[in-house]
Design a protein around this motif. Structure first.
Motif, mmCIF file in Angstrom:
data_model
loop_
_atom_site.group_PDB
_atom_site.id
_atom_site.type_symbol
_atom_site.label_atom_id
_atom_site.label_comp_id
_atom_site.label_asym_id
_atom_site.label_seq_id
_atom_site.Cartn_x
_atom_site.Cartn_y
_atom_site.Cartn_z
ATOM 1 N N ALA A 154 0.891 -1.264 -0.012
ATOM 2 C CA ALA A 154 0.188 0.110 -0.050
ATOM 3 C C ALA A 154 1.009 1.146 -0.011
ATOM 4 N N VAL A 155 1.879 1.350 0.630
ATOM 5 C CA VAL A 155 2.994 2.367 0.802
ATOM 6 C C VAL A 155 3.671 2.676 -0.589
ATOM 7 N N LYS A 156 3.973 1.539 -1.412
ATOM 8 C CA LYS A 156 4.226 1.575 -2.728
ATOM 9 C C LYS A 156 3.202 2.291 -3.740
ATOM 10 N N LYS A 157 1.984 1.713 -3.574
ATOM 11 C CA LYS A 157 1.006 2.403 -4.498
ATOM 12 C C LYS A 157 0.893 3.828 -4.114
ATOM 13 N N TYR A 158 1.016 4.324 -2.766
ATOM 14 C CA TYR A 158 0.745 5.769 -2.502
ATOM 15 C C TYR A 158 2.029 6.562 -3.224
ATOM 16 N N ILE A 159 3.030 6.022 -3.025
ATOM 17 C CA ILE A 159 4.008 6.610 -3.509
ATOM 18 C C ILE A 159 4.034 6.598 -5.098
ATOM 19 N N ASP A 160 3.476 5.695 -5.820
ATOM 20 C CA ASP A 160 3.365 5.699 -7.284
ATOM 21 C C ASP A 160 2.350 6.645 -7.573
ATOM 22 N N VAL A 161 1.367 6.895 -6.824
ATOM 23 C CA VAL A 161 0.464 7.887 -7.381
ATOM 24 C C VAL A 161 0.678 9.376 -6.873
ATOM 25 N N THR A 162 1.108 9.588 -5.628
ATOM 26 C CA THR A 162 1.465 10.881 -5.230
ATOM 27 C C THR A 162 2.861 11.394 -5.582
ATOM 28 N N GLY A 163 3.627 10.446 -5.691
ATOM 29 C CA GLY A 163 5.505 10.788 -5.663
ATOM 30 C C GLY A 163 5.978 11.437 -4.477
ATOM 31 N N ASP A 164 5.146 11.173 -3.486
ATOM 32 C CA ASP A 164 5.513 11.677 -1.908
ATOM 33 C C ASP A 164 6.284 10.572 -1.164
ATOM 34 N N THR A 165 7.727 10.756 -1.464
ATOM 35 C CA THR A 165 8.482 9.674 -0.889
ATOM 36 C C THR A 165 8.991 10.269 0.689
ATOM 37 N N SER A 166 8.456 11.309 1.016
ATOM 38 C CA SER A 166 8.888 12.067 2.226
ATOM 39 C C SER A 166 8.204 10.782 3.389
ATOM 40 N N ILE A 167 7.002 10.207 2.972
ATOM 41 C CA ILE A 167 6.351 9.291 3.911
ATOM 42 C C ILE A 167 7.398 8.147 4.492
ATOM 43 N N LEU A 168 8.316 7.881 3.750
ATOM 44 C CA LEU A 168 9.359 7.100 4.117
ATOM 45 C C LEU A 168 10.367 7.381 5.242
ATOM 46 N N ARG A 169 10.208 8.853 5.303
ATOM 47 C CA ARG A 169 11.474 9.172 6.581
ATOM 48 C C ARG A 169 10.504 9.663 7.639
ATOM 49 N N GLU A 170 9.277 9.555 7.559
ATOM 50 C CA GLU A 170 8.407 10.091 8.475
ATOM 51 C C GLU A 170 8.639 9.083 9.888
ATOM 52 N N LYS A 171 8.873 10.036 10.794
ATOM 53 C CA LYS A 171 9.342 9.454 12.123
ATOM 54 C C LYS A 171 7.943 8.747 13.059
ATOM 55 N N ILE A 172 7.841 7.625 13.100
ATOM 56 C CA ILE A 172 6.907 7.042 14.087
ATOM 57 C C ILE A 172 7.533 6.272 15.510
ATOM 58 N N GLY A 173 7.329 7.210 16.333
ATOM 59 C CA GLY A 173 8.223 6.685 17.753
ATOM 60 C C GLY A 173 9.289 6.904 17.485
ATOM 61 N N ASP A 174 10.239 5.957 17.511
ATOM 62 C CA ASP A 174 11.508 6.136 17.756
ATOM 63 C C ASP A 174 12.372 5.632 16.263
ATOM 64 N N LYS A 175 11.434 5.327 15.444
ATOM 65 C CA LYS A 175 11.914 4.763 13.820
ATOM 66 C C LYS A 175 11.237 5.353 12.678
ATOM 67 N N ILE A 176 11.671 5.547 11.603
ATOM 68 C CA ILE A 176 11.321 6.079 10.674
ATOM 69 C C ILE A 176 10.455 5.036 9.914
ATOM 70 N N VAL A 177 9.569 5.210 9.133
ATOM 71 C CA VAL A 177 8.822 4.430 8.378
ATOM 72 C C VAL A 177 9.655 3.244 7.716
ATOM 73 N N LEU A 178 10.817 3.590 6.898
ATOM 74 C CA LEU A 178 11.429 2.592 6.087
ATOM 75 C C LEU A 178 12.115 1.605 7.204
ATOM 76 N N GLN A 179 12.232 1.865 8.221
ATOM 77 C CA GLN A 179 12.917 1.086 9.450
ATOM 78 C C GLN A 179 11.757 0.125 9.785
ATOM 79 N N ARG A 180 10.597 0.903 10.005
ATOM 80 C CA ARG A 180 9.390 -0.300 10.033
ATOM 81 C C ARG A 180 8.887 -0.967 9.102
ATOM 82 N N MET A 181 9.076 -0.606 7.978
ATOM 83 C CA MET A 181 8.920 -1.606 6.866
ATOM 84 C C MET A 181 9.579 -2.850 7.016
ATOM 85 N N GLU A 182 10.790 -2.513 7.335
ATOM 86 C CA GLU A 182 11.939 -3.737 7.281
ATOM 87 C C GLU A 182 11.540 -4.526 8.474
#
Length: 432
Positions: free
Chosen positions: A143-171
């Motif tokens: 779903a995150v990939k589809k969101y980026i495909d449509v919006t081009g908004d890659t900043s979501i990947l660096r969004e910090k949730i708690g003590d981790k960014i989204v990229l880390q949480r995806m991993e």
């Protein structure tokens, strides 16, 4: 010398005719697609429905496995900020082990018999996880990939949730599957035994939760979804982000082991389950005779198959649908599990050979993406006609009576049809 001279003449006269006929056929099909007003009707109805996030009228929750299939349509009618926040909510509810929940709901409405989860990062929300599934983590990453495909908004990947960014949480989500839902023996993802992509165990009782009756198994759906998720992660991962694992190698290993352990070359279909701690079914029951359609469609989308295999798979799905008066290629499995083997779900009910456009629509997408546009169009037509006849989108359909069943205003059906039509129209615009 005479024979050699003849060959190029024959070839030069014959091949252009084939190319002309193919081009003419494509042009004619493209024109048919572009001028079919039914497609406008379906897409406009879908967009009116996709102003909300809950799965349908029978559900208060936003389910990630559903949201993943209608997020592209949602982004046509909702702000990217609102869609983004809904995606981030699932990361806020992520477990300490990296697992992702199934559904989120207003905590005041959390009254069903689920074991609810609450998080300080998401006040006012409750969440739950159907533990028999192994697709929540994969669904969120897709779903995150589809969101980026449509919006081009890659900043979501660096969004910090708690003590981790989204990229880390995806991993973390991908790693959870390797750690908690993995068979070292087969090198494949595992889950509780359900019907294809379903979320209900065979034995009677609360079928969506692991219990002392659970039979662990390997199936194609979980593994295909996992590989799609890995591929999506690798496509959106910034070059300067250092991953914790060689995910490409993991994906290649899963694909190799799927071919080795699950794919039956002679019959061109998948083994429904490989059991790890015994089968829930009787020894005389031939489960391998059942065709799994949904997981197989996902396997095509994951890139597991050659064109020849896709053609063979599609023929089997069409043949299965022809066995029931009101079936399309969305029929979940065929034949259904007998009631004696699957007491928690009767034959032709729900996931036991009910007809789900939610997955039939994904097969249409797979066919278009893999070059089987004519087949996709032919097999989409009865699905479109059914949706128009019933003036809405339903969770599933009875293949024996044709009646719509389950939740009304089912956004999963609306989403996959919106996406399938979009793909067909894109192809048609390029081939008119």
């Amino acid at each position: 010398m005479r024979n050699i001279a003849i060959v190029p003449v024959i070839v030069s006269c014959w091949l252009p005719g084939i190319f002309f006929e193919k081009a003419y056929s494509q042009s004619k099909l493209a024109d048919t697609i572009l001028t079919d007003n039914r497609l406008d009707t379906i897409q406009s109805r879908a967009l009116r429905l996709l102003t909300g996030f809950a799965a349908g009228t029978s559900y208060g929750e936003v389910w990630i496995r559903d949201f993943n299939t209608f997020i592209k349509g949602s982004l046509q009618v909702q702000s990217k900020e609102r869609v983004r926040e809904m995606l981030l909510l699932f990361f806020k509810m992520q477990g300490n082990t990296g697992d992702i929940v199934d559904g989120v709901i207003d905590s005041k409405k959390a009254t069903v018999g689920y074991k609810y989860r609450y998080a300080e990062l998401a006040p006012g929300w409750a969440a739950h996880k159907n533990t028999v599934e192994t697709d929540q983590e994969s669904s969120l990453i897709q779903a995150v990939k589809k969101y980026i495909d449509v919006t081009g908004d890659t900043s979501i990947l660096r969004e910090k949730i708690g003590d981790k960014i989204v990229l880390q949480r995806m991993e973390d989500a991908l790693t959870y599957i390797l750690r908690e839902r993995w068979s070292a023996r087969y090198g494949l993802v595992i889950g509780a035994t359900t019907i294809d992509w379903g979320d209900v165990q065979p034995e009677t009782g609360w079928g969506v939760a692991i219990n002392d009756k659970t039979k662990w198994s390997v199936d194609i759906y979980d593994n295909a979804m996992f590989v799609i998720a890995i591929n999506d992660f690798l496509q959106i991962k910034p070059r300067n982000y250092k991953a914790t694992k060689d995910w490409q190698q993991v994906a290649e290993g899963v694909k190799k082991n799927v071919r080795k352990h699950l794919w039956m070359t002679a019959s061109q279909k998948y083994i429904p389950h490989i059991y790890l701690n015994g089968s829930p079914f009787s020894k005389t029951f031939n489960e391998r005779g059942i065709l799994y359609t949904g997981g197989t469609a996902c396997a095509i989308l994951a890139g597991f198959h050659t064109p020849a295999e896709i053609a063979a798979i599609n023929r089997q799905m069409v043949l299965a649908a022809s066995k029931e008066k009101h079936a399309t290629i969305g029929i979940t499995v065929y034949p259904p599990y007998p009631a004696t083997e699957f007491p928690n779900m009767k034959p032709y009910v729900y996931q036991n050979a009910g007809d789900w456009t939610w997955f039939g629509g994904r097969m249409i997408q797979a066919l278009v993406l893999k070059g089987f546009t004519k087949e996709a169009w032919n097999e989409l037509n009865p699905i479109i006609d059914r949706a128009i006849e019933h003036k809405g989108f339903y969770e599933w359909y009875d293949v024996q009576t044709g009646e719509p069943k389950g939740s009304g205003d089912f956004r999963g059906e609306a989403g996959v049809l919106f996406d399938a039509i979009t793909l067909l129209r894109q192809w048609a615009a390029q081939n008119k």
